[in-house]
Each structure stands twice: as structure tokens, then as C-alpha cells.
Design an enzyme around this catalytic site. Sequence first.
Site, PDB file in Angstrom:
ATOM      1  N   CYS A  46      41.731  38.092  44.599  1.00  0.00           N
ATOM      2  CA  CYS A  46      41.095  38.026  45.912  1.00  0.00           C
ATOM      3  C   CYS A  46      42.183  38.053  46.985  1.00  0.00           C
ATOM      4  CB  CYS A  46      40.275  36.744  46.004  1.00  0.00           C
ATOM      5  SG  CYS A  46      39.833  36.261  47.669  1.00  0.00           S
ATOM      6  N   GLU A  47      42.081  39.004  47.900  1.00  0.00           N
ATOM      7  CA  GLU A  47      43.116  39.125  48.928  1.00  0.00           C
ATOM      8  C   GLU A  47      43.052  38.019  49.970  1.00  0.00           C
ATOM      9  OE1 GLU A  47      41.273  42.242  52.183  1.00  0.00           O
ATOM     10  OE2 GLU A  47      42.268  43.089  50.429  1.00  0.00           O
ATOM     11  N   HIS A  48      41.973  37.249  49.988  1.00  0.00           N
ATOM     12  CA  HIS A  48      41.850  36.175  50.976  1.00  0.00           C
ATOM     13  C   HIS A  48      42.450  34.858  50.504  1.00  0.00           C
ATOM     14  CE1 HIS A  48      38.177  38.698  52.246  1.00  0.00           C
ATOM     15  NE2 HIS A  48      39.215  39.031  52.972  1.00  0.00           N
ATOM     16  N   GLN A  61      36.126  42.978  46.255  1.00  0.00           N
ATOM     17  CA  GLN A  61      35.392  43.736  45.241  1.00  0.00           C
ATOM     18  C   GLN A  61      34.769  45.003  45.801  1.00  0.00           C
ATOM     19  OE1 GLN A  61      32.866  41.425  42.648  1.00  0.00           O
ATOM     20  NE2 GLN A  61      31.531  43.154  42.248  1.00  0.00           N
TER      21      GLN A  61
END
Length: 194
Positions: A79-81, A120
Site C-alpha cells: 500500500c503506497e499510503h 489496488q
Amino acid sequence: MKNKEQEAFEAAVKTMMRSVGEDPEREGLLKTPERVFKAYEFIYGGYKEDPKEILQSATFTSSNDEMVLIKDIELYSTCEHHLLPIIGRAHVAYIPDGKVVGLSKIPRVVNVFSRRMQIQEQLTEQIAEAIMEALDPKGVAVVIQARHMCMEMRGVEKINSTTTSSALRGLFKKDEKTRAEFFNLINAPMGNRY
């Protein structure tokens, strides 16, 4: 011999460890910054690969114009966050228009985009677009079903919730029967494996 980039990375890992209350000089953690560097090199190896090159390395002329589906391709992303794992599976289909690709190349393309910081929805789109661009098929369909540790380990803490995303191109988007066939196939039980 470590380069400056690796040294800076390892220093950042030590800073992170201190900030959460750990001692990076503790015996069990002495080699952790180096291990994390090596793990990240693998986990984010997708930035160093070209999906178009992978697909075009094994493209063959074919008269087949029926759906080709590879389902249940395991994927691991981040997850890039929150930089936490995304664990799931992808189902990828295409309808050839004069050329097919070696079957192993489809999971490799899934890996290329999975091994990057992602959301995603973007991952699903990137896989579909790469196949469309490289093969110019009559259609492409990608469905990803995944669990997000940023939802399970923190925040709302919803264990076992699954996110499903899809990207449909060409006949899969335009033709209801083709789309229905794809979804029926990916939802069908595997049955006898041989």
C-alpha cells in the site's frame, strides 16, 4: 561493499527503529537495517522491470481468437499510503487478435506492477493497459481480489475484508456474453487439477 544509497537507507531504518522505541544496537537488531535493504530491493524490484519488454519477448503469431485466462495468480504488493502489505490474487484474460503471449509472461507482468508501491485500483489498470499495448488483443479483463493490511492491522481493523477491482477493455467491456463468460470462469471451482 555498501554504496552511499544503501548506507543512507540503513541509517533511515535505524532512525525509524529508534522512533518506535527500539535500540538498533540491540544484538537481535544489528543486521536488521541491512536485511530490510535487501528485502526492499526484492519487494520493489518492479521499478526496474519493463512489462512491455517482458510481453514482447515471447509473443507468437496465432489463429486463436478465443479467450485465454490465467486465474488465481498470487500477488503481493505494498500500500503506497502506509507501506503495509496487500495480499491477493489476480485473474487475467485476453482475446488474441493474431498473436498470443507465452503463458508465464502474464504472471510476470502482474509481478512487475505488484512489486511497486501501489493502490489496488491503479495496479488493476496498469496490468490491463500493459497487455493491451503490447498485444493489441480484441479485449483484456483483469480482476484483483486482495486483503489490505492497512485495513486489518491498523485503522478500522476489519479482518478478512476483501477488496475487488476490475479493468475491462475491448470485447470484455462491450460484449455482455464475453464479460459473463469471463466472470463465470473466474468464479468456477477448479475441480480436478489434472
